[in-house]
Design a protein around this motif. Structure first.
Motif, PDB file in Angstrom:
ATOM      1  N   LEU A  97       0.834  -1.197   0.000  1.00 42.69           N
ATOM      2  CA  LEU A  97       0.000   0.000   0.000  1.00 42.69           C
ATOM      3  C   LEU A  97       0.873   1.253   0.000  1.00 42.69           C
ATOM      4  O   LEU A  97       1.767   1.400   0.840  1.00 42.69           O
ATOM      5  CB  LEU A  97      -0.916   0.008   1.227  1.00 42.69           C
ATOM      6  CG  LEU A  97      -1.819  -1.220   1.402  1.00 42.69           C
ATOM      7  CD1 LEU A  97      -2.488  -1.193   2.765  1.00 42.69           C
ATOM      8  CD2 LEU A  97      -2.861  -1.281   0.301  1.00 42.69           C
ATOM      9  N   THR A  98       0.579   2.172  -0.903  1.00 38.17           N
ATOM     10  CA  THR A  98       1.324   3.432  -0.960  1.00 38.17           C
ATOM     11  C   THR A  98       0.398   4.525  -1.458  1.00 38.17           C
ATOM     12  O   THR A  98      -0.525   4.269  -2.239  1.00 38.17           O
ATOM     13  CB  THR A  98       2.561   3.297  -1.871  1.00 38.17           C
ATOM     14  OG1 THR A  98       3.471   4.361  -1.607  1.00 38.17           O
ATOM     15  CG2 THR A  98       2.176   3.316  -3.332  1.00 38.17           C
ATOM     16  N   PRO A  99       0.616   5.780  -1.033  1.00 39.92           N
ATOM     17  CA  PRO A  99      -0.247   6.878  -1.492  1.00 39.92           C
ATOM     18  C   PRO A  99      -0.087   7.137  -2.978  1.00 39.92           C
ATOM     19  O   PRO A  99       1.024   7.091  -3.522  1.00 39.92           O
ATOM     20  CB  PRO A  99       0.257   8.080  -0.677  1.00 39.92           C
ATOM     21  CG  PRO A  99       0.940   7.491   0.507  1.00 39.92           C
ATOM     22  CD  PRO A  99       1.549   6.214   0.020  1.00 39.92           C
ATOM     23  N   VAL A 100      -1.205   7.428  -3.652  1.00 38.72           N
ATOM     24  CA  VAL A 100      -1.205   7.778  -5.072  1.00 38.72           C
ATOM     25  C   VAL A 100      -2.084   9.000  -5.276  1.00 38.72           C
ATOM     26  O   VAL A 100      -3.127   9.149  -4.630  1.00 38.72           O
ATOM     27  CB  VAL A 100      -1.682   6.604  -5.953  1.00 38.72           C
ATOM     28  CG1 VAL A 100      -0.695   5.461  -5.912  1.00 38.72           C
ATOM     29  CG2 VAL A 100      -3.065   6.106  -5.530  1.00 38.72           C
ATOM     30  N   VAL A 101      -1.646   9.878  -6.190  1.00 41.28           N
ATOM     31  CA  VAL A 101      -2.373  11.120  -6.464  1.00 41.28           C
ATOM     32  C   VAL A 101      -2.336  11.398  -7.951  1.00 41.28           C
ATOM     33  O   VAL A 101      -1.520  10.846  -8.692  1.00 41.28           O
ATOM     34  CB  VAL A 101      -1.771  12.323  -5.697  1.00 41.28           C
ATOM     35  CG1 VAL A 101      -1.878  12.127  -4.200  1.00 41.28           C
ATOM     36  CG2 VAL A 101      -0.324  12.546  -6.116  1.00 41.28           C
ATOM     37  N   ALA A 102      -3.201  12.303  -8.376  1.00 41.76           N
ATOM     38  CA  ALA A 102      -3.174  12.771  -9.752  1.00 41.76           C
ATOM     39  C   ALA A 102      -1.935  13.634  -9.964  1.00 41.76           C
ATOM     40  O   ALA A 102      -1.453  14.280  -9.025  1.00 41.76           O
ATOM     41  CB  ALA A 102      -4.441  13.563 -10.057  1.00 41.76           C
ATOM     42  N   PRO A 103      -1.385  13.666 -11.181  1.00 40.49           N
ATOM     43  CA  PRO A 103      -0.182  14.463 -11.438  1.00 40.49           C
ATOM     44  C   PRO A 103      -0.320  15.931 -11.047  1.00 40.49           C
ATOM     45  O   PRO A 103       0.622  16.528 -10.523  1.00 40.49           O
ATOM     46  CB  PRO A 103       0.022  14.305 -12.945  1.00 40.49           C
ATOM     47  CG  PRO A 103      -0.628  13.014 -13.289  1.00 40.49           C
ATOM     48  CD  PRO A 103      -1.801  12.897 -12.365  1.00 40.49           C
ATOM     49  N   ALA A 104      -1.487  16.542 -11.299  1.00 36.11           N
ATOM     50  CA  ALA A 104      -1.678  17.958 -10.966  1.00 36.11           C
ATOM     51  C   ALA A 104      -1.566  18.192  -9.465  1.00 36.11           C
ATOM     52  O   ALA A 104      -1.026  19.212  -9.015  1.00 36.11           O
ATOM     53  CB  ALA A 104      -3.038  18.433 -11.480  1.00 36.11           C
ATOM     54  N   LEU A 105      -2.078  17.237  -8.673  1.00 40.51           N
ATOM     55  CA  LEU A 105      -1.982  17.363  -7.212  1.00 40.51           C
ATOM     56  C   LEU A 105      -0.559  17.084  -6.750  1.00 40.51           C
ATOM     57  O   LEU A 105      -0.052  17.725  -5.820  1.00 40.51           O
ATOM     58  CB  LEU A 105      -2.964  16.399  -6.553  1.00 40.51           C
ATOM     59  CG  LEU A 105      -3.426  16.719  -5.127  1.00 40.51           C
ATOM     60  CD1 LEU A 105      -4.019  18.117  -5.050  1.00 40.51           C
ATOM     61  CD2 LEU A 105      -4.441  15.695  -4.644  1.00 40.51           C
ATOM     62  N   ALA A 106       0.105  16.138  -7.410  1.00 41.09           N
ATOM     63  CA  ALA A 106       1.493  15.830  -7.060  1.00 41.09           C
ATOM     64  C   ALA A 106       2.397  17.026  -7.305  1.00 41.09           C
ATOM     65  O   ALA A 106       3.403  17.229  -6.607  1.00 41.09           O
ATOM     66  CB  ALA A 106       1.973  14.631  -7.864  1.00 41.09           C
ATOM     67  N   ALA A 107       2.047  17.859  -8.297  1.00 43.04           N
ATOM     68  CA  ALA A 107       2.867  19.031  -8.614  1.00 43.04           C
ATOM     69  C   ALA A 107       2.855  20.058  -7.489  1.00 43.04           C
ATOM     70  O   ALA A 107       3.750  20.916  -7.420  1.00 43.04           O
ATOM     71  CB  ALA A 107       2.371  19.665  -9.920  1.00 43.04           C
ATOM     72  N   GLN A 108       1.871  19.979  -6.598  1.00 39.09           N
ATOM     73  CA  GLN A 108       1.797  20.905  -5.473  1.00 39.09           C
ATOM     74  C   GLN A 108       2.690  20.483  -4.310  1.00 39.09           C
ATOM     75  O   GLN A 108       2.880  21.248  -3.362  1.00 39.09           O
ATOM     76  CB  GLN A 108       0.355  21.013  -4.984  1.00 39.09           C
ATOM     77  CG  GLN A 108      -0.645  21.471  -6.035  1.00 39.09           C
ATOM     78  CD  GLN A 108      -2.070  21.461  -5.517  1.00 39.09           C
ATOM     79  OE1 GLN A 108      -2.310  21.495  -4.312  1.00 39.09           O
ATOM     80  NE2 GLN A 108      -3.025  21.432  -6.447  1.00 39.09           N
ATOM     81  N   PRO A 138       6.308  19.216  -2.445  1.00 36.40           N
ATOM     82  CA  PRO A 138       7.739  19.476  -2.613  1.00 36.40           C
ATOM     83  C   PRO A 138       8.458  18.235  -3.150  1.00 36.40           C
ATOM     84  O   PRO A 138       7.922  17.131  -3.103  1.00 36.40           O
ATOM     85  CB  PRO A 138       8.199  19.809  -1.195  1.00 36.40           C
ATOM     86  CG  PRO A 138       7.226  19.105  -0.306  1.00 36.40           C
ATOM     87  CD  PRO A 138       5.914  19.163  -1.023  1.00 36.40           C
ATOM     88  N   SER A 139       9.657  18.439  -3.672  1.00 39.38           N
ATOM     89  CA  SER A 139      10.478  17.320  -4.147  1.00 39.38           C
ATOM     90  C   SER A 139      11.824  17.360  -3.417  1.00 39.38           C
ATOM     91  O   SER A 139      12.561  18.341  -3.520  1.00 39.38           O
ATOM     92  CB  SER A 139      10.698  17.429  -5.650  1.00 39.38           C
ATOM     93  OG  SER A 139      11.461  16.344  -6.132  1.00 39.38           O
ATOM     94  N   PRO A 140      12.155  16.309  -2.635  1.00 38.53           N
ATOM     95  CA  PRO A 140      11.346  15.100  -2.438  1.00 38.53           C
ATOM     96  C   PRO A 140      10.129  15.365  -1.560  1.00 38.53           C
ATOM     97  O   PRO A 140      10.128  16.293  -0.747  1.00 38.53           O
ATOM     98  CB  PRO A 140      12.331  14.139  -1.750  1.00 38.53           C
ATOM     99  CG  PRO A 140      13.261  15.040  -1.022  1.00 38.53           C
ATOM    100  CD  PRO A 140      13.440  16.258  -1.889  1.00 38.53           C
ATOM    101  N   CYS A 141       9.112  14.531  -1.752  1.00 40.02           N
ATOM    102  CA  CYS A 141       7.854  14.691  -1.017  1.00 40.02           C
ATOM    103  C   CYS A 141       8.049  14.372   0.462  1.00 40.02           C
ATOM    104  O   CYS A 141       8.650  13.357   0.822  1.00 40.02           O
ATOM    105  CB  CYS A 141       6.792  13.772  -1.617  1.00 40.02           C
ATOM    106  SG  CYS A 141       5.216  13.813  -0.758  1.00 40.02           S
TER     107      CYS A 141
END
Length: 287
Positions: A156-167, A169-172
């Protein structure tokens, strides 16, 4: 007789009505009709708790056995036909996102076996009452009276839409991820708590979190950018590959708990069951 057997097994008119999808009034009418035809009462109505009479106990035992023989005779008839029917019970999301992609190859290699899928809203399969050859159920096992073979364990791992992932930081960071709305499955809401605990964080429920009855809806909400879903990697592999979903944080909660192929031990070696089990396990071994 079917109504009486159900009431006798549950000792509840309400539970029997739910199982048979009829009203309690219809249940009462059927029981009274049967008692009038037999000429004696099947239930002791002297107190508020429903209780079988001695005659009712003996009759219920015989009927349960008789219905089991009818089910077995029907299954044997299906097996003896030109095509065998393999009935599988499981959750809709598991069928759509995991099992169905395997089936075209199975049907091509085993044309004499027709697969029939029945979706269930519960976490188990009652082989005594439900028409099923095998079930795919979630848990740790083992289960009394059932042969079980592990198909896939939790990842199990968190998944999001790319647009939400862009919000993010990197690394998350965990803090930034958990600041977003979380998408919960009402079937297993504890999974988010277990992932959060596993990553070493804490988080209270938020008014912005969304709760869905079906896991397929959870994933669709994630695809549409409504929040963060906790994805079973085997379920969202296609979306992760094509970029429809993104896994922004590296922590994957892995456990021995997972999905098992189950069937009654007395039917485990029935040819159509054994062929499907061995074929499916072989496919998983290759992958």
């Amino acid at each position: 007789m079917r109504v009486f057997e159900s009431v006798a097994r549950h000792l509840s008119f309400t539970a029997a009505a739910e199982e048979l999808h009829i009203t309690q009034g219809a249940i009462s009418h059927q029981i009274k009709t049967l008692e009038n035809w037999l000429g004696f009462e099947l239930f002791d109505r002297s107190n508020r708790r429903l209780k079988l009479t001695r005659s009712g106990e003996v009759y219920a035992t015989q009927l349960t056995s008789a219905f089991a023989h009818i089910v077995q005779a029907t299954q044997e008839l299906l097996v003896s036909g030109a095509h065998q029917i393999l009935t599988i019970r499981g959750h809709t999301t598991l069928f759509v996102r995991w099992l169905i992609p395997f089936l075209p190859r199975f049907q091509a290699e085993h044309p004499d076996i027709r697969v029939r899928l029945f979706s269930t809203s519960t976490d188990g399969t009652d082989f005594r009452r439900e028409q099923a050859d095998v079930g795919i159920i979630y848990g740790e096992g083992p289960w009394p009276g059932l042969r079980s073979d592990m198909l896939l364990t939790d990842a199990l791992t968190p998944v999001v839409a790319p647009a939400l992932a862009a919000q993010l930081p990197s690394p998350c960071t965990v803090e930034s991820l958990l600041a977003l709305p979380l998408l919960y499955s009402n079937r297993r809401p504890q999974h988010w708590s277990e992932w959060i605990e596993g990553v070493g964080a804490t988080r209270a429920r938020s008014p912005g979190d969304i709760y869905c009855e079906d896991l397929s809806i959870v994933y669709q909400c994630a695809i549409d950018g409504l929040g963060v879903a906790l994805g079973q990697l085997s379920y969202v592999s296609k979306e992760l590959e094509n970029g429809t979903l993104v896994a922004p944080h590296p922590f994957v909660l892995r456990r021995e708990r997972g999905y098992h192929l189950v069937c009654p031990t007395e039917y485990a070696d029935e040819p159509k069951v054994a062929r499907f089990r061995e074929w499916l396990l072989a496919q998983l071994g290759r992958s």
